[in-house]
Write an enzyme that holds these catalytic residues in place. Structure first.
Site, PDB file in Angstrom:
ATOM      1  N   HIS A 199      50.571   6.300  80.960  1.00  0.00           N
ATOM      2  CA  HIS A 199      51.676   7.144  81.403  1.00  0.00           C
ATOM      3  C   HIS A 199      51.970   6.833  82.856  1.00  0.00           C
ATOM      4  O   HIS A 199      51.042   6.661  83.651  1.00  0.00           O
ATOM      5  CB  HIS A 199      51.305   8.630  81.251  1.00  0.00           C
ATOM      6  CG  HIS A 199      52.482   9.522  81.219  1.00  0.00           C
ATOM      7  ND1 HIS A 199      53.187   9.859  82.352  1.00  0.00           N
ATOM      8  CD2 HIS A 199      53.106  10.135  80.186  1.00  0.00           C
ATOM      9  CE1 HIS A 199      54.188  10.653  82.010  1.00  0.00           C
ATOM     10  NE2 HIS A 199      54.176  10.834  80.709  1.00  0.00           N
ATOM     11  N   ASP A 210      51.540  11.801  73.233  1.00  0.00           N
ATOM     12  CA  ASP A 210      51.868  11.316  71.893  1.00  0.00           C
ATOM     13  C   ASP A 210      50.639  10.954  71.060  1.00  0.00           C
ATOM     14  O   ASP A 210      50.765  10.725  69.860  1.00  0.00           O
ATOM     15  CB  ASP A 210      52.770  10.079  71.991  1.00  0.00           C
ATOM     16  CG  ASP A 210      54.166  10.450  72.453  1.00  0.00           C
ATOM     17  OD1 ASP A 210      54.650  11.500  72.016  1.00  0.00           O
ATOM     18  OD2 ASP A 210      54.754   9.702  73.243  1.00  0.00           O
TER      19      ASP A 210
END
Ligand code: ACO
Length: 380
Positions: free
Chosen positions: A263, A317
């Protein structure tokens, strides 16, 4: 303006383009705050509608404000028969995100006052979007199976009602509770691509339905909203925990990314991934195991000693797809569900943008040819 000595940053990485008081991310401590409230506390104690109110209006609602907000959302859940009829004309093979983008944009036709400086219009638009987007997602799911959409049920909460409209069955309260927490966790995340898109659209002073439709279109891309679908595909491909180590080795050797890892903002495990993992475990305990969870855990265990050193950890996710799968949600609805939740963040940014608006109009570095003469066709 002379831009030749401005540092060029493709994708605007690290460049602030607005001031915002909506959401704070601490990527080193792994903290996410909405309006100053820790996501962990909100996921434990709040509801999606309360969190949406907090994000959009800036403060937690009072008892009366929350009661009114919930009642108004409930009142506006239904879709006009014209919207339903329009959705019935969509091709059943179309992606649900495209169906959602078109349906959300169509609300601008049905509620076309465009008076964004009228607080009553703003409030109503917020209510309509929060209320109708879940109904649109559920309606397209039934329409594409050749069925008529079912009407919302007023005796059910926001999340129970969505699961009911989607699956045509009243779900266990645990399923609705977990789903509501998923909505809280996905509601806002500062200036990601879809939120930036929403702010750019908002900055032209267009209507909120166009703002949300543009954000839905941006969320639909695989680099943004779709990674949880890819995680499930990856886990199914690995198939058993015993294959996790060899899959990882091969992926790293061939420079393939591990889906659901990494990320821009977080250099530790995404706090939302930790909460989603706990929610997945709660569901497995009640409704039975998912063997892909064992694969996910083993892959995480193998990957962290290697990728963790580079600040690459599971993101939101990684476990969300496993939760949705256990709730019986089809894979191509994972991103529309993200939109059901993120509409709260988009609307918060819409209001904030209008509060101190300046139209977005960045510059570019021209790399095309210098001025030249047009040639007739027979000379080219
Ligand atoms: N698996 C393996 N290696 C990775 C991963 C990963 N998931 N993510 C990043 N890396 C490595 C890259 O290969 C690169 O290595 P190098 O320096 O040796 O070349 C380095 O880390 C930096 O990678 P970037 O892609 O430049 O990192 P960036 O911060 O731009 O990317 C992103 C973040 C896009 C999320 C990336 O980690 C990724 O593609 N992850 C997989 C897809 C995914 O899970 N997306 C969901 C993101 S969350 C969301 O949008 C809701």
């Amino acid at each position: 303006m002379n831009i030749s000595n401005i540092n060029f940053k493709p994708g605007l990485e690290g460049i602030p383009v607005t001031k915002s008081s909506i959401c704070e991310i601490d990527g080193v401590q792994g903290k996410l705050l909405y309006r100053g409230y820790d996501i962990e506390e909100l996921a434990q104690k709040s509801s999606f509608l309360e969190t949406a109110f907090l994000l959009i209006w800036g403060e937690l609602p009072t008892v009366n404000e929350l009661r009114n907000f919930e009642a108004e959302v409930q009142m506006h859940r239904r879709l006009s028969f014209r919207v339903r009829d329009m959705m019935k004309c969509f091709p059943s093979s179309g992606h649900p995100m495209d169906a959602l983008q078109s349906s959300a944009a169509s609300l601008g036709l049905f509620y076309s006052r465009r008076v964004i400086d009228d607080p009553k219009y703003v409030y109503k638009a917020v209510i309509r979007l929060i209320a109708k987007i879940p109904t649109m997602v559920a309606a397209f799911q039934l329409i594409r199976k050749g069925q008529d959409p079912i009407q919302p049920r007023d005796d059910l909460s926001y999340s129970s009602n969505f699961l009911y409209m989607l699956t045509e069955k009243e779900q266990d309260p645990l399923a609705a509770k977990v789903f509501d927490k998923c909505l809280i966790l996905h509601a806002e995340h500062s200036l990601n691509a879809s939120t930036f898109s929403a702010r750019v659209t908002a900055s032209t002073l267009t209507d909120p339905y166009a703002v949300v439709a543009s954000a839905v279109g941006t969320l639909a891309g695989p680099l943004h909203g779709g990674a949880n679908e890819d995680v499930i595909a990856m886990l199914e491909n690995i198939n058993t925990p015993d294959n996790a180590a060899s899959f990882l080795k091969e992926a790293l050797l061939t420079k393939r990314k591990i889906m659901g890892f990494g990320h821009r903002e977080y250099k530790v495990k995404d706090p939302r991934a930790t909460i989603l993992q706990t929610l997945a475990e709660e569901l497995f305990e009640r409704f039975g195991k998912d063997e892909m969870y064992e694969v996910a855990k083993k892959l995480e265990e193998e990957a962290i000693p290697i990728l963790g050193a580079k600040g690459i950890y599971p993101n939101v996710d990684y476990y969300s797809g496993l939760v949705y799968r256990k709730l019986g949600i089809p894979r191509d609805l994972f991103t529309p569900i993200f939109a059901i939740s993120r509409v709260a963040g988009w609307l918060a940014h819409w209001r904030e943008q209008l509060g101190a608006n300046r139209i977005f109009r960045p510059s570019q570095i021209y790399t095309g040819s210098a001025c030249r003469n047009w040639k007739p066709l027979d000379q080219r």
